[in-house]
Design a protein around this motif. Structure first.
Motif, PDB file in Angstrom:
ATOM      1  N   VAL A  76       0.465  -1.353  -0.021  1.00  0.00           N
ATOM      2  CA  VAL A  76      -0.317   0.205  -0.085  1.00  0.00           C
ATOM      3  C   VAL A  76       0.690   1.687   0.480  1.00  0.00           C
ATOM      4  CG1 VAL A  76      -1.376   1.542   1.097  1.00  0.00           C
ATOM      5  CG2 VAL A  76      -1.942  -0.710   0.850  1.00  0.00           C
ATOM      6  N   LEU A  77       0.016   2.353  -0.742  1.00  0.00           N
ATOM      7  CA  LEU A  77       1.556   3.408  -1.352  1.00  0.00           C
ATOM      8  C   LEU A  77       0.277   4.157  -0.264  1.00  0.00           C
ATOM      9  CD1 LEU A  77       2.879   2.838  -4.768  1.00  0.00           C
ATOM     10  CD2 LEU A  77       3.516   2.455  -2.186  1.00  0.00           C
ATOM     11  N   ALA A  78       0.383   5.491   0.610  1.00  0.00           N
ATOM     12  CA  ALA A  78       0.064   6.514   1.302  1.00  0.00           C
ATOM     13  C   ALA A  78       0.949   7.438   1.293  1.00  0.00           C
ATOM     14  CB  ALA A  78      -0.333   6.026   1.952  1.00  0.00           C
ATOM     15  N   HIS A  83      -1.474   7.086   8.750  1.00  0.00           N
ATOM     16  CA  HIS A  83      -0.829   5.809   9.732  1.00  0.00           C
ATOM     17  C   HIS A  83      -1.322   4.936  10.718  1.00  0.00           C
ATOM     18  CE1 HIS A  83       3.395   7.648   9.353  1.00  0.00           C
ATOM     19  NE2 HIS A  83       3.366   7.147   8.145  1.00  0.00           N
ATOM     20  N   ASP A  84      -2.645   5.982  10.023  1.00  0.00           N
ATOM     21  CA  ASP A  84      -3.683   4.993  10.920  1.00  0.00           C
ATOM     22  C   ASP A  84      -4.507   4.269  10.050  1.00  0.00           C
ATOM     23  OD1 ASP A  84      -4.980   6.715   9.333  1.00  0.00           O
ATOM     24  OD2 ASP A  84      -6.922   7.259  10.686  1.00  0.00           O
ATOM     25  N   GLN A  85      -4.049   3.404   9.696  1.00  0.00           N
ATOM     26  CA  GLN A  85      -4.667   2.284   8.284  1.00  0.00           C
ATOM     27  C   GLN A  85      -3.596   1.449   8.292  1.00  0.00           C
ATOM     28  OE1 GLN A  85      -7.520   2.990   6.789  1.00  0.00           O
ATOM     29  NE2 GLN A  85      -8.158   4.315   7.729  1.00  0.00           N
ATOM     30  N   GLY A  96       3.109  -4.633   2.218  1.00  0.00           N
ATOM     31  CA  GLY A  96       4.211  -3.704   2.343  1.00  0.00           C
ATOM     32  C   GLY A  96       3.474  -1.950   3.364  1.00  0.00           C
ATOM     33  N   PHE A  97       3.516  -1.135   3.304  1.00  0.00           N
ATOM     34  CA  PHE A  97       3.145   0.149   4.112  1.00  0.00           C
ATOM     35  C   PHE A  97       3.942   0.905   3.550  1.00  0.00           C
ATOM     36  CE2 PHE A  97       0.465   3.055   4.980  1.00  0.00           C
ATOM     37  CZ  PHE A  97      -0.875   2.605   5.177  1.00  0.00           C
ATOM     38  N   LEU A  98       3.901   1.892   2.467  1.00  0.00           N
ATOM     39  CA  LEU A  98       5.028   3.231   2.390  1.00  0.00           C
ATOM     40  C   LEU A  98       4.699   4.120   1.909  1.00  0.00           C
ATOM     41  CD1 LEU A  98       7.210   1.192  -0.332  1.00  0.00           C
ATOM     42  CD2 LEU A  98       7.423   0.809   2.087  1.00  0.00           C
ATOM     43  N   CYS A  99       5.354   5.298   2.245  1.00  0.00           N
ATOM     44  CA  CYS A  99       4.536   6.888   1.980  1.00  0.00           C
ATOM     45  C   CYS A  99       5.298   6.965   0.401  1.00  0.00           C
ATOM     46  CB  CYS A  99       5.975   7.240   2.825  1.00  0.00           C
ATOM     47  SG  CYS A  99       5.350   7.525   5.004  1.00  0.00           S
TER      48      CYS A  99
END
Length: 212
Positions: A76-78, A83-85, A96-99
């Motif tokens: 996920v790209l956010a 960050h609450d997600q 994965g979770f990236l900015c």
């Protein structure tokens, strides 16, 4: 053919930038792009990418995508403020979770890591996740403990090491077992807990306070 990748984001310029970065690396093939979650589902079903870079708006479709293409690994790209997600994303089976504001090299590295089956979080996301995990609710704790009660003592021990972020080789050394035995234990743990990957299992262990 290299690692196949799908890119989902509403901004065409962003998609182009990520595509260029991946293709310059020489080990990836971007097989398709989409603007939103509905397009991501179609892309995944038709093209079966090994890794799918999915914008936050498409997160609601993550479980559907994984149902259609369970071998597709999602990152996920956010935006930095989302960050609450992180926890909902990880519980949905995201690896994965990236900015989105990260450097191109970070996306390349993330795809490489996730394609190998490992999870990846940006440093800022990791800090946020740690903060969220320190606020465990009694409901989550009780639910997690009920699920973990299905496990044997050995399986609980393996799960506790997984929750610490150890790989199979490290767990094998810690428990004086073969790597093959640990792989089998991890597979059984995931099956009993109904988890798709080690990240979800680790989160369940932490909810249950199995590892402190």
């Amino acid at each position: 053919m290299g690692i196949t990748v799908g890119i989902v984001d509403e901004e065409a310029l962003f998609r182009t930038g990520v595509r260029d970065a991946l293709e310059r690396a020489g080990e990836f093939e971007v097989v398709g792009e989409a603007r939103d979650g509905a397009g991501a589902v179609d892309l995944a079903k038709r093209l079966l990418p090994q890794v799918l870079l999915l914008n936050l708006g498409g997160l609601a479709f993550a479980e559907r995508i994984r149902a259609y293409t369970p071998d597709t690994r999602i990152v996920v790209l956010a935006a930095p403020h989302a960050h609450d997600q992180v926890l909902p994303a990880l519980r949905a089976g995201v690896l994965g979770f990236l900015c989105k504001t990260g450097k191109a090299a970070e996306f390349v590295h993330a795809v490489r890591v996730v394609a190998a089956g490992d999870a990846i979080l940006s440093p800022a996301v990791t800090r946020s996740l740690v903060a969220q995990l320190t606020q465990r609710s009694p409901e989550n704790r009780d639910h997690a403990r009920k699920q973990i009660s299905q496990l044997s003592q050995r399986e609980r021990s393996v799960l506790a090491h997984v929750a610490k972020g150890l790989g199979n080789v490290q767990i094998a050394r810690a428990l004086s077992l073969s790597e093959g035995s640990i792989k089998a234990h991890v597979s059984r743990v995931l099956g009993k807990l109904g988890c798709d990957n080690r990240v979800q299992a680790a989160m369940l262990a932490r909810d249950a306070e199995l590892c402190g």
